[in-house]
Design a protein around this motif. Structure first.
Motif, PDB file in Angstrom:
ATOM      1  N   ARG A  21       0.829  -1.204   0.000  1.00  9.99           N
ATOM      2  CA  ARG A  21       0.000   0.000   0.000  1.00  9.99           C
ATOM      3  C   ARG A  21       0.866   1.257   0.000  1.00  9.99           C
ATOM      4  NH1 ARG A  21      -5.117  -0.737   3.962  1.00  9.99           N
ATOM      5  NH2 ARG A  21      -5.728  -2.826   3.316  1.00  9.99           N
ATOM      6  N   ALA A  22       2.128   1.088   0.377  1.00  6.58           N
ATOM      7  CA  ALA A  22       3.075   2.196   0.383  1.00  6.58           C
ATOM      8  C   ALA A  22       3.965   2.183  -0.863  1.00  6.58           C
ATOM      9  CB  ALA A  22       3.940   2.137   1.642  1.00  6.58           C
ATOM     10  N   ASN A  23       3.754   1.219  -1.746  1.00  7.34           N
ATOM     11  CA  ASN A  23       4.534   1.106  -2.971  1.00  7.34           C
ATOM     12  C   ASN A  23       3.867   1.964  -4.055  1.00  7.34           C
ATOM     13  OD1 ASN A  23       5.132   0.015  -5.689  1.00  7.34           O
ATOM     14  ND2 ASN A  23       6.423  -1.413  -4.550  1.00  7.34           N
ATOM     15  N   LYS A  24       4.557   2.981  -4.481  1.00  7.18           N
ATOM     16  CA  LYS A  24       3.985   3.944  -5.422  1.00  7.18           C
ATOM     17  C   LYS A  24       3.535   3.292  -6.725  1.00  7.18           C
ATOM     18  CE  LYS A  24       4.877   8.694  -6.787  1.00  7.18           C
ATOM     19  NZ  LYS A  24       5.849   9.780  -6.658  1.00  7.18           N
ATOM     20  N   GLU A  25       4.323   2.372  -7.259  1.00  9.21           N
ATOM     21  CA  GLU A  25       3.961   1.701  -8.516  1.00  9.21           C
ATOM     22  C   GLU A  25       2.654   0.920  -8.360  1.00  9.21           C
ATOM     23  OE1 GLU A  25       5.534  -1.803 -11.531  1.00  9.21           O
ATOM     24  OE2 GLU A  25       6.847  -1.131  -9.923  1.00  9.21           O
ATOM     25  N   VAL A  26       2.525   0.192  -7.263  1.00 13.59           N
ATOM     26  CA  VAL A  26       1.312  -0.597  -7.020  1.00 13.59           C
ATOM     27  C   VAL A  26       0.106   0.327  -6.866  1.00 13.59           C
ATOM     28  CG1 VAL A  26       0.170  -2.158  -5.376  1.00 13.59           C
ATOM     29  CG2 VAL A  26       2.559  -2.543  -6.004  1.00 13.59           C
ATOM     30  N   VAL A  27       0.266   1.383  -6.089  1.00 12.23           N
ATOM     31  CA  VAL A  27      -0.838   2.320  -5.854  1.00 12.23           C
ATOM     32  C   VAL A  27      -1.247   3.018  -7.149  1.00 12.23           C
ATOM     33  CG1 VAL A  27      -1.500   4.446  -4.670  1.00 12.23           C
ATOM     34  CG2 VAL A  27      -0.348   2.615  -3.410  1.00 12.23           C
ATOM     35  N   LEU A  28      -0.276   3.461  -7.939  1.00  9.25           N
ATOM     36  CA  LEU A  28      -0.605   4.119  -9.210  1.00  9.25           C
ATOM     37  C   LEU A  28      -1.367   3.174 -10.144  1.00  9.25           C
ATOM     38  CD1 LEU A  28       2.619   6.211  -9.852  1.00  9.25           C
ATOM     39  CD2 LEU A  28       0.331   7.098  -9.371  1.00  9.25           C
TER      40      LEU A  28
END
Length: 138
Positions: A21-28
């Motif tokens: 949830r803190a991984n920018k790629e996953v969130v984007l």
């Protein structure tokens, strides 16, 4: 696996581990599929300008962004009281914001900071909106 899941259904982010949830790629990727997934992103990404920029086109999803001003928080909870759960602890502890949220939807009272849920005057205001709000009093 998680990346594939959020690409298919952005709301799958809610089931991801905190580090994802803190991984920018996953969130984007989740936001590109469903901008409302912002609510499940780590707080630091809810305040990230690139991440929030992805959802700027969707006013409904913006309510989950780390709001900067009290005016923005008030606007969001006036439109949807239950958005109080996503506006952040600063506004969940703000009497005016909580009161506006409760006036829009008494169930929003459950998302108020514990100190406000124990405040007798605010409890009375919430119960005036709907007696069922009493269940959320601290």
């Amino acid at each position: 696996v998680v990346l594939a899941a959020v690409r298919q259904n952005g709301r799958a982010l809610q089931h991801a581990a905190q580090d994802l949830r803190a991984n920018k790629e996953v969130v984007l990727d989740a936001l590109r599929q469903n901008s409302r997934a912002l609510c499940f992103a780590a707080p630091e990404l809810q305040a990230d300008t690139e991440v929030v920029g992805v959802v700027r086109q969707n006013d409904c999803a913006l309510k989950h962004a780390a709001l900067v001003t009290k005016a923005e928080a008030l606007g969001v909870v006036r439109a949807d009281g239950n958005s109080l759960r996503c506006v952040g602890s600063r506004f969940q502890a703000d009497r005016e914001v909580v009161l506006e949220a409760v006036r829009q939807n008494f169930m929003a009272f459950q998302y108020a900071a514990p100190g406000l849920r124990a405040d007798k005057k605010l409890v009375l205001e919430a119960v005036r909106e709907n007696v069922m709000a009493f269940q959320y009093a601290a």
